[in-house]
Design a protein around this motif. Sequence first.
Motif, short mmCIF file in Angstrom:
data_model
loop_
_atom_site.label_atom_id
_atom_site.label_comp_id
_atom_site.label_asym_id
_atom_site.label_seq_id
_atom_site.Cartn_x
_atom_site.Cartn_y
_atom_site.Cartn_z
N LYS B 271 29.52 42.91 39.37
CA LYS B 271 31.04 42.81 39.09
C LYS B 271 31.49 43.95 38.18
CE LYS B 271 30.38 39.18 35.66
NZ LYS B 271 30.52 37.80 35.28
N GLU B 272 30.87 44.51 37.17
CA GLU B 272 31.16 45.26 36.21
C GLU B 272 31.08 46.64 36.93
OE1 GLU B 272 28.81 44.87 32.69
OE2 GLU B 272 29.25 42.71 32.66
N TRP B 273 29.94 46.96 37.36
CA TRP B 273 29.94 48.11 38.35
C TRP B 273 30.89 48.38 39.33
CZ3 TRP B 273 29.60 50.56 43.21
CH2 TRP B 273 29.08 51.90 43.09
N LEU B 274 31.50 47.43 39.70
CA LEU B 274 32.53 47.41 40.81
C LEU B 274 34.05 47.76 40.01
CD1 LEU B 274 33.36 47.15 43.63
CD2 LEU B 274 34.22 44.47 43.04
N GLU B 275 34.02 47.24 38.73
CA GLU B 275 35.21 47.26 38.11
C GLU B 275 35.46 48.78 37.77
OE1 GLU B 275 35.38 44.71 34.58
OE2 GLU B 275 37.33 45.69 34.03
N GLN B 276 34.24 49.41 37.28
CA GLN B 276 34.32 50.90 36.89
C GLN B 276 34.56 51.75 38.07
OE1 GLN B 276 30.75 51.92 34.67
NE2 GLN B 276 32.07 51.72 32.88
N ASN B 277 33.93 51.43 39.31
CA ASN B 277 33.64 52.27 40.36
C ASN B 277 34.31 52.14 41.60
OD1 ASN B 277 31.70 53.87 38.60
ND2 ASN B 277 30.28 52.18 38.96
N HIS B 278 35.04 51.11 41.42
CA HIS B 278 35.71 50.74 42.99
C HIS B 278 36.30 51.89 43.76
CE1 HIS B 278 39.71 50.25 41.40
NE2 HIS B 278 39.25 49.70 40.25
#
Lengths: 420, 420
Positions: B271-278
């Motif tokens: 979820k954190e990677w997605l938040e940054q890189n969506h």
Amino acid sequence: MSILEERIDIEAQAIKAKKAAKNLSIATTREKDDALHTMAKTLEERLSTILEANEEDLRNGEEKGYEAAFMDRLKLTEARVRDFANGLREVAELEDPTDVTKSDWTLENGLNAKEMTVPLGVIGMIYEARPNVTVDATGLALKSGNAIVLKGGSSAINTNRVLVEMMREALQSTTIPAETIQFIDSTDREATQQLFTMKEHIDVLIPRGGGALINAVVEQATVPVLETGVGNCHIYVDKEADLNKSLSILVNAKTDRPAVCNAVETLLVHKEWLEQNHQQLKETLDENGIIPHGDATLQQYWPDTALATEEEWANEYLSKHIAIKTVDDVMDAIDHIETYGTKHSESIVTENKDTAETFLKLVDAAAVYHNASTRFTDGGALGFGAEIGISTQKLHARGPMGLPALTTIKYVMTGDGQIR
Amino acid sequence: MSILEERIDIEAQAIKAKKAAKNLSIATTREKDDALHTMAKTLEERLSTILEANEEDLRNGEEKGYEAAFMDRLKLTEARVRDFANGLREVAELEDPTDVTKSDWTLENGLNAKEMTVPLGVIGMIYEARPNVTVDATGLALKSGNAIVLKGGSSAINTNRVLVEMMREALQSTTIPAETIQFIDSTDREATQQLFTMKEHIDVLIPRGGGALINAVVEQATVPVLETGVGNCHIYVDKEADLNKSLSILVNAKTDRPAVCNAVETLLVHKEWLEQNHQQLKETLDENGIIPHGDATLQQYWPDTALATEEEWANEYLSKHIAIKTVDDVMDAIDHIETYGTKHSESIVTENKDTAETFLKLVDAAAVYHNASTRFTDGGALGFGAEIGISTQKLHARGPMGLPALTTIKYVMTGDGQIR
């Protein structure tokens, strides 16, 4: 309990085993060995409880009028229980078969590949009377990082239940989850059949027992099966066979333990050898209490001998009876083995190396012998340590199955962004 | 022909294969390689006949209105037939997997034991449209000393028939019996089912094709099965994943060959990677024509994205669609893979070695990857040479199966009268 409730229960047990298997797969060798020693100690400490439970099974067995050999397999003594415990200790001494790097190479692009051994996951063990399987199979499963679901024969259910309770209790004081060992506490045939199709939760089924049990599992299971074996084993005494070797190998293979799967069941004898040696052969059989069933040729020498039936050529006697067939040559012997053998253990006695080579090459069996008894097809005799059974199938494992048969492999690939 | 007559015929073919297998098992490597080269030459010489037969299958396929992708798999060209021939030549170059001594030891009593590799015997190959399987599987079977019974899809029956006729014809001029190759010349489903239970004559069944075919074989066969695989593969992009590696691995695993089993089908993203890189992720998907199906979290970033259904998590798209699920951490990713994966190929992208280690250890699959594309699960890519399929089962062979998967072992015991 209704069948529906029971179905749910057994599935729940299999799911618990699957979860436990995941934790067990990352346990260290030391943790697993400690657990095996703790289990061994607990069995010895609770010896009287085990014997009491066994008494109950024996009483039930007597009421049902089981035959003596069956009762003997069922009966535990202090010495037998101590053997169970020592068996667990021996398994602890064996090498851990998991986490072994079988190969390790790096592709041109820098991607590293390792072929590693890993546990199978959950083993479903379906077996008949002998309560030692409960302990032996559990020990082997645990050492190889596998959870186990045990379904033993109903005649030993009280003994098995207590053995499992104690082993699970022992695990409570270790780092290995007690759920690693699941016991199907039911005498219902349907309970067994439910295990046959639980592909999602059970990775392999191992049936141990008579041909009927093994066939039922092979025919009905969708879970992969490790077939352990019926041994309709043959010894072929060639024209150029040494007399003394022939007779001592025959007597050993037939009488050392007639009821086991690596005992010989049919003697194939070259017609010329028979012509020369029929008297010594007959004397040897008589001296050792071996009862021959022959073919027409043999009856010419020994008129009182019964003719072996088609069924006898195809099946195990598991007693001191033996079928004897005269053959024309090694190819004739090989043909007979191909027709009636169960691909277990087959032996040739001859001083002619070429004939031996032909036999060893063309006979399709787990173990083929030249000038030796078939009795060596055994994990202990071959130096593999404890065995989970003797495989008569060709896939995965063939012959005596030690710990490595309870593992599979996994390719572990380590890169830094490699794409194809 | 009545069903009864056909049953007898198919059994007769299997028996012929079994006989041929016995002769083949003692052929030298040289003899087998010569046969492979002769087969290759014959296929090239008779190219036009093969293409004519293929034309007939193509005409039938058009009449039946098969879709373009299916017709493409069916269609042969001069180049493809030359590939078949060269494939046989490559198999001739591979090491002979039989007659290899895997271990050799002598017991204290002087009995010598050798663990030798030997052919399985007769392979039953059940497959769908691609005619290349007819040639590839025959080549691999022959090199490993096995006879083969081929049952291809009805859509390719004319092509397959001609390919088999030519390979058998080629064998006539070699020392390898033509009966080594048996072709079930029938489009009847019952013909296939007869193979499922011919335990006496067929040693292993290898189904290659869609999930329905594979399941039918696994569920109905009593002959042991080598299950080849459906690949519902995942890539888990961790919180500590490198952006560039993540995107290039994802694009490669999804778009290089979307229809193959080692292509990725679900992206699990922290979820954190997605938040940054969506944003970068969305751009990359769009640029490469990849169509996402997400979960509720993903919809917050990309409101137009369809929700993936339960069925989509569980199945392969085999196209440029991908399911995307946000997860809380590596354990959450592992749980998802355990629920929906098919134990084929699973990859983690992360710069954290401990997280990678957890994933590699706990994910139960034939191949597990750290920072690399799932596309490397392939006999060619791993350097095994030609493969007979990719096993997703745990027994016998796991992952890409090269020639050694078509062998079993035999204990060859040599003594001078040893008894136990």
